[in-house]
Design a protein around this motif. Structure first.
Motif, PDB file in Angstrom:
ATOM      1  N   VAL A  10       0.830  -1.207   0.000  1.00  0.00           N
ATOM      2  CA  VAL A  10       0.000   0.000   0.000  1.00  0.00           C
ATOM      3  C   VAL A  10       0.864   1.257   0.000  1.00  0.00           C
ATOM      4  CG1 VAL A  10      -1.971  -1.112   1.112  1.00  0.00           C
ATOM      5  CG2 VAL A  10      -0.221  -0.041   2.526  1.00  0.00           C
ATOM      6  N   CYS A  11       2.120   1.099  -0.309  1.00  0.00           N
ATOM      7  CA  CYS A  11       3.071   2.209  -0.292  1.00  0.00           C
ATOM      8  C   CYS A  11       2.787   3.185  -1.437  1.00  0.00           C
ATOM      9  CB  CYS A  11       4.480   1.650  -0.417  1.00  0.00           C
ATOM     10  SG  CYS A  11       5.761   2.823  -0.012  1.00  0.00           S
ATOM     11  N   GLU A  12       2.707   4.468  -1.094  1.00  0.00           N
ATOM     12  CA  GLU A  12       2.466   5.510  -2.090  1.00  0.00           C
ATOM     13  C   GLU A  12       3.764   5.916  -2.767  1.00  0.00           C
ATOM     14  OE1 GLU A  12       0.325   8.848  -0.453  1.00  0.00           O
ATOM     15  OE2 GLU A  12      -0.758   7.532   0.917  1.00  0.00           O
ATOM     16  N   GLN A  13       3.675   6.468  -3.960  1.00  0.00           N
ATOM     17  CA  GLN A  13       4.860   6.902  -4.696  1.00  0.00           C
ATOM     18  C   GLN A  13       5.641   7.944  -3.894  1.00  0.00           C
ATOM     19  OE1 GLN A  13       3.561   8.184  -8.591  1.00  0.00           O
ATOM     20  NE2 GLN A  13       3.841   6.136  -9.418  1.00  0.00           N
ATOM     21  N   GLY A  14       6.976   7.735  -3.851  1.00  0.00           N
ATOM     22  CA  GLY A  14       7.856   8.652  -3.141  1.00  0.00           C
ATOM     23  C   GLY A  14       7.833   8.502  -1.632  1.00  0.00           C
ATOM     24  N   LYS A  15       7.181   7.450  -1.124  1.00  0.00           N
ATOM     25  CA  LYS A  15       7.032   7.253   0.326  1.00  0.00           C
ATOM     26  C   LYS A  15       7.601   5.904   0.746  1.00  0.00           C
ATOM     27  CE  LYS A  15       4.173  10.818   0.853  1.00  0.00           C
ATOM     28  NZ  LYS A  15       4.103  11.837   1.817  1.00  0.00           N
ATOM     29  N   GLU A  16       7.805   5.754   2.049  1.00  0.00           N
ATOM     30  CA  GLU A  16       8.220   4.485   2.629  1.00  0.00           C
ATOM     31  C   GLU A  16       7.184   4.019   3.640  1.00  0.00           C
ATOM     32  OE1 GLU A  16      10.977   6.055   6.337  1.00  0.00           O
ATOM     33  OE2 GLU A  16      11.967   5.134   4.626  1.00  0.00           O
ATOM     34  N   ASN A  17       7.073   2.718   3.775  1.00  0.00           N
ATOM     35  CA  ASN A  17       6.248   2.087   4.809  1.00  0.00           C
ATOM     36  C   ASN A  17       7.079   0.975   5.424  1.00  0.00           C
ATOM     37  OD1 ASN A  17       3.951   3.596   4.366  1.00  0.00           O
ATOM     38  ND2 ASN A  17       2.922   2.047   3.152  1.00  0.00           N
ATOM     39  N   TYR A  18       6.911   0.761   6.713  1.00  0.00           N
ATOM     40  CA  TYR A  18       7.610  -0.341   7.348  1.00  0.00           C
ATOM     41  C   TYR A  18       6.835  -0.808   8.566  1.00  0.00           C
ATOM     42  CZ  TYR A  18       9.305   3.349  10.469  1.00  0.00           C
ATOM     43  OH  TYR A  18       9.383   4.406  11.345  1.00  0.00           O
ATOM     44  N   THR A  19       7.118  -2.036   8.958  1.00  0.00           N
ATOM     45  CA  THR A  19       6.549  -2.609  10.156  1.00  0.00           C
ATOM     46  C   THR A  19       7.561  -3.592  10.723  1.00  0.00           C
ATOM     47  OG1 THR A  19       4.564  -3.648  11.092  1.00  0.00           O
ATOM     48  CG2 THR A  19       5.361  -4.543   9.004  1.00  0.00           C
ATOM     49  N   THR A  20       7.413  -3.938  11.977  1.00  0.00           N
ATOM     50  CA  THR A  20       8.308  -4.911  12.592  1.00  0.00           C
ATOM     51  C   THR A  20       7.553  -6.211  12.812  1.00  0.00           C
ATOM     52  OG1 THR A  20       7.747  -4.138  14.807  1.00  0.00           O
ATOM     53  CG2 THR A  20       9.684  -3.156  13.758  1.00  0.00           C
ATOM     54  N   PHE A  21       8.318  -7.293  12.876  1.00  0.00           N
ATOM     55  CA  PHE A  21       7.734  -8.592  13.202  1.00  0.00           C
ATOM     56  C   PHE A  21       8.804  -9.429  13.876  1.00  0.00           C
ATOM     57  CE2 PHE A  21       9.622  -9.122   9.056  1.00  0.00           C
ATOM     58  CZ  PHE A  21      10.139 -10.406   9.059  1.00  0.00           C
ATOM     59  N   ILE A  22       8.369 -10.415  14.613  1.00  0.00           N
ATOM     60  CA  ILE A  22       9.262 -11.344  15.293  1.00  0.00           C
ATOM     61  C   ILE A  22       9.262 -12.643  14.502  1.00  0.00           C
ATOM     62  CG2 ILE A  22       9.726 -12.628  17.424  1.00  0.00           C
ATOM     63  CD1 ILE A  22       9.989  -9.612  17.809  1.00  0.00           C
ATOM     64  N   ALA A  23      10.433 -13.058  14.066  1.00  0.00           N
ATOM     65  CA  ALA A  23      10.560 -14.303  13.320  1.00  0.00           C
ATOM     66  C   ALA A  23      10.861 -15.425  14.306  1.00  0.00           C
ATOM     67  CB  ALA A  23      11.666 -14.184  12.277  1.00  0.00           C
ATOM     68  N   GLY A  24       9.892 -16.257  14.566  1.00  0.00           N
ATOM     69  CA  GLY A  24      10.036 -17.345  15.527  1.00  0.00           C
ATOM     70  C   GLY A  24      11.130 -18.329  15.160  1.00  0.00           C
ATOM     71  N   ALA A  25      11.364 -18.521  13.881  1.00  0.00           N
ATOM     72  CA  ALA A  25      12.388 -19.459  13.438  1.00  0.00           C
ATOM     73  C   ALA A  25      13.794 -18.977  13.802  1.00  0.00           C
ATOM     74  CB  ALA A  25      12.283 -19.663  11.929  1.00  0.00           C
ATOM     75  N   PHE A  26      13.920 -17.704  14.113  1.00  0.00           N
ATOM     76  CA  PHE A  26      15.232 -17.140  14.443  1.00  0.00           C
ATOM     77  C   PHE A  26      15.288 -16.708  15.903  1.00  0.00           C
ATOM     78  CE2 PHE A  26      14.603 -16.584   9.892  1.00  0.00           C
ATOM     79  CZ  PHE A  26      15.713 -17.258   9.420  1.00  0.00           C
ATOM     80  N   ARG A  27      14.673 -17.484  16.769  1.00  0.00           N
ATOM     81  CA  ARG A  27      14.707 -17.290  18.224  1.00  0.00           C
ATOM     82  C   ARG A  27      14.198 -15.929  18.666  1.00  0.00           C
ATOM     83  NH1 ARG A  27      20.542 -19.852  18.608  1.00  0.00           N
ATOM     84  NH2 ARG A  27      19.977 -21.981  18.179  1.00  0.00           N
TER      85      ARG A  27
END
Length: 71
Positions: A13-30
């Motif tokens: 859903v990122c608009e032109q000229g913009k950034e979007n980000y979110t964090t997540f915890i990857a269970g496979a990597f402890r």
């Protein structure tokens, strides 16, 4: 701009000229926290990456932009 989801129905859903980000915890990597990052160039092309820090995501984006500029 931090959002809970950077995708809608599997599409960025990122608009032109913009950034979007979110964090997540990857269970496979402890339980390591990662950033999912999207940047949509002003020409509409999408850059997407996953890294351990927002700074690393932006560094990868900047490298992508430099390569894009050289083309």
């Amino acid at each position: 701009m931090k959002t809970n989801s950077i995708n809608k129905n599997g599409c960025s859903v990122c608009e032109q000229g913009k950034e979007n980000y979110t964090t997540f915890i990857a269970g496979a990597f402890r339980g390591t926290e990662y950033y999912q990052y999207d940047y949509r160039h002003t020409d509409g092309e999408l850059f997407s990456t996953v890294a351990k820090s927002l700074e690393q995501c932006r560094k990868e984006r900047d490298e992508w932009l430099l390569k894009k500029k050289k083309l």
